[in-house]
Design an enzyme around this catalytic site. Structure first.
Site, PDB file in Angstrom:
ATOM      1  N   ASP A 169       9.396   3.053   2.100  1.00 43.60           N
ATOM      2  CA  ASP A 169       8.174   3.805   2.405  1.00 43.60           C
ATOM      3  C   ASP A 169       7.916   3.662   3.903  1.00 43.60           C
ATOM      4  OD1 ASP A 169       5.672   4.807   2.878  1.00 43.60           O
ATOM      5  OD2 ASP A 169       4.752   3.933   1.082  1.00 43.60           O
ATOM      6  N   PHE A 189       0.866  -1.181   0.000  1.00 41.10           N
ATOM      7  CA  PHE A 189       0.000   0.000   0.000  1.00 41.10           C
ATOM      8  C   PHE A 189       0.899   1.227   0.000  1.00 41.10           C
ATOM      9  CE2 PHE A 189      -2.231   3.619   1.612  1.00 41.10           C
ATOM     10  CZ  PHE A 189      -3.417   3.571   0.900  1.00 41.10           C
ATOM     11  N   LYS A 238       2.418  11.137   7.226  1.00 44.66           N
ATOM     12  CA  LYS A 238       1.577  10.881   8.394  1.00 44.66           C
ATOM     13  C   LYS A 238       2.043  11.624   9.652  1.00 44.66           C
ATOM     14  CE  LYS A 238      -1.063   7.050   6.772  1.00 44.66           C
ATOM     15  NZ  LYS A 238      -0.690   6.050   5.784  1.00 44.66           N
TER      16      LYS A 238
HETATM   17  C1  LIG Z   1      -0.892   6.121   4.323  1.00 48.59           C
HETATM   18  C2  LIG Z   1       0.224   5.606   3.483  1.00 48.59           C
HETATM   19  C3  LIG Z   1       0.553   6.202   2.260  1.00 48.59           C
HETATM   20  C4  LIG Z   1      -0.268   7.330   1.658  1.00 48.59           C
HETATM   21  O1  LIG Z   1      -0.349   8.444   2.475  1.00 48.59           O
HETATM   22  P1  LIG Z   1      -1.510   9.542   2.231  1.00 48.59           P
HETATM   23  O2  LIG Z   1      -1.132  10.669   3.113  1.00 48.59           O
HETATM   24  O3  LIG Z   1      -2.800   8.891   2.615  1.00 48.59           O
HETATM   25  O4  LIG Z   1      -1.480   9.883   0.771  1.00 48.59           O
HETATM   26  C5  LIG Z   1       1.646   5.720   1.576  1.00 48.59           C
HETATM   27  N1  LIG Z   1       2.377   4.689   2.060  1.00 48.59           N
HETATM   28  C6  LIG Z   1       2.086   4.083   3.219  1.00 48.59           C
HETATM   29  C7  LIG Z   1       2.940   2.963   3.703  1.00 48.59           C
HETATM   30  C8  LIG Z   1       0.982   4.504   3.967  1.00 48.59           C
HETATM   31  O5  LIG Z   1       0.674   3.875   5.103  1.00 48.59           O
END
Ligand SMILES: *Cc1c(COP(=O)(O)O)cnc(C)c1O
Length: 405
Positions: free
Chosen positions: A231, A146, A260
């Site tokens: 990520d 994700f 985040k």
């Molecule tokens: C939440 C998330 C994203 C995307 O972040 P947004 O601020 O919702 O666009 C990307 N990678 C990971 C691992 C995430 O948990």
């Protein structure tokens, strides 16, 4: 507590149903206030927040130090665009680069934008530094990933709900099973610019790779002149008991993607962090964002980085995570089949005989505990890192109660 929502809450939920696009399926609770680890609904009922906005609230709701930084900045300067310099961006970039042990920071807003930026950086690096033939660069990604919701990113998701009917999809991504370093080594060829991975897969249900996997990815990327992009948007910034999930294996990726919690639970703030030889490939005018690096976000982000620099939150997450692990393990065989946990981040698989993840989440809501289900049978537990051990114990007791009812 009854399962009915009070009149005001019901009215607000109905209003959302009538006029809000249906891209979420929220739990039936209407929050109007919050402080620390507790949220309060429109009727005045309190709930313990075990989701923390998917780890965007690592420091809890309304952390006084973060609020103070935001308030002070609100009165001075909120937005300049990058057409001018502002006096908050340099200090933020310096502090964040130092926290990451890297040279350069590229600020954006949402996590998906950080991922998109990472993809652009990897491709530009591939052509300009590695010498990949024009338009031939590929990026290796994992099954079950994700990385966000843009059209490019959902194109390499294998979750049908995220992916289907949003094509045509951008080419240039190669899938391998998550946690399989040999598959990465086998997938690499002369066109591979990067390997893009979550060091722990969050949305997949807090899926931890086998021990040693991140180290092997690091070795394989180094040996093959391929960038390792981590990520850490959900796994980073203290959640797992270290600053980054990569720290669990002592691994340093070439590129960190952050988001985040970087925005302190106040506003969206994301960043790509890497050394000059990688992030330096992006030249003036090639990438940007109207709001990226705005002084309000930079002031908040600077405070967040200062708070992480002490190591206090990482230590809390580690100690409390060990505590949580012990109590969650005791639920195995009593409605729980599996517990996966790293720091204060747990994926708890519910025995289908006891209900779906959603059903358990709704029952927990009725007992004053907020969690989010994922992929049917899993509930995710990721409280603010400021939670107390007694509050965690109380929350696990509510889970035990719901499963024994
Ligand atoms: C939440 C998330 C994203 C995307 O972040 P947004 O601020 O919702 O666009 C990307 N990678 C990971 C691992 C995430 O948990």
């Amino acid at each position: 507590m009854s399962t009915t929502v009070d009149d005001l809450g019901a009215r607000l939920i109905a209003e959302e149903g009538a006029h809000l696009a249906h891209n979420y399926h929220p739990l039936p609770v209407v929050v109007s206030r919050a402080e620390g680890v507790w949220v309060t609904d429109v009727e005045g009922k309190r709930y313990l927040d075990l989701l923390s906005a998917y780890s965007a609230l690592n420091f809890g709701h309304g952390h006084p130090a973060i609020l103070a930084a935001a308030r002070e900045q609100l009165d001075r300067l909120t937005l300049t665009s990058r057409a001018y310099h502002n006096d908050r961006l340099g200090p933020f970039a310096t502090a964040l680069a130092q926290l990451c042990g890297k040279d350069l920071v590229l600020p954006m807003n949402t996590g998906a934008e950080a991922v998109e930026t990472g993809i652009k950086v990897a491709r530009a690096w591939g052509y300009r530094t590695k010498g990949i033939a024009p338009d031939a660069a590929t990026i290796i990604v994992a099954n079950g990933n994700f990385h966000g919701r843009t059209t490019t990113i959902v194109g390499f998701s294998d979750d049908p709900t995220a992916h289907d009917d949003f094509g045509p999809y951008a080419p240039g991504f190669v899938h391998v099973p998550y946690g399989d370093a040999d598959a990465i080594a086998a997938a690499i060829d002369e066109n591979t610019a990067a390997v893009l991975l979550e060091p722990i897969q969050g949305e997949a249900g807090v899926v931890l790779p086998p021990e040693g996997f991140l180290q092997r990815v690091r070795e394989i990327c180094t040996a093959n002149d391929v960038l390792f992009i981590a990520d850490e948007i959900q796994s980073g910034l203290g959640r797992v008991g270290e600053t980054f999930a990569c720290d669990r294996e002592g691994v340093v990726p070439d590129v960190y993607l952050l988001g985040k919690a970087l925005g302190g639970g106040i506003l969206p703030l994301s960043a790509v962090v890497a050394n000059e030889d990688v992030l330096g490939v992006i030249r003036a005018g090639e990438h940007g964002s109207t709001f990226g690096g705005n002084p309000l976000a930079a002031a908040v982000g600077l405070r967040v980085v200062e708070m992480l620099a002490s190591g206090e939150f990482q230590a809390r997450a580690k100690a409390l995570g060990a505590h949580l692990e012990a109590s969650l393990q005791s639920l195995i065989g009593h409605g729980v089949t599996t517990v996966r946990i790293a720091g204060l981040w747990a994926g708890v698989d519910i025995d289908p005989a006891y209900g779906t993840g959603r059903e358990i989440a709704e029952k927990l809501l009725a007992r004053g505990v907020l969690v989010k289900d994922t992929h049917g049978q899993t509930i995710r537990i990721a409280p603010p890192l400021t939670i107390r051990a007694t509050e965690l114990d109380w929350a696990v007791e509510q889970v035990r109660h719901v499963l024994s009812a």
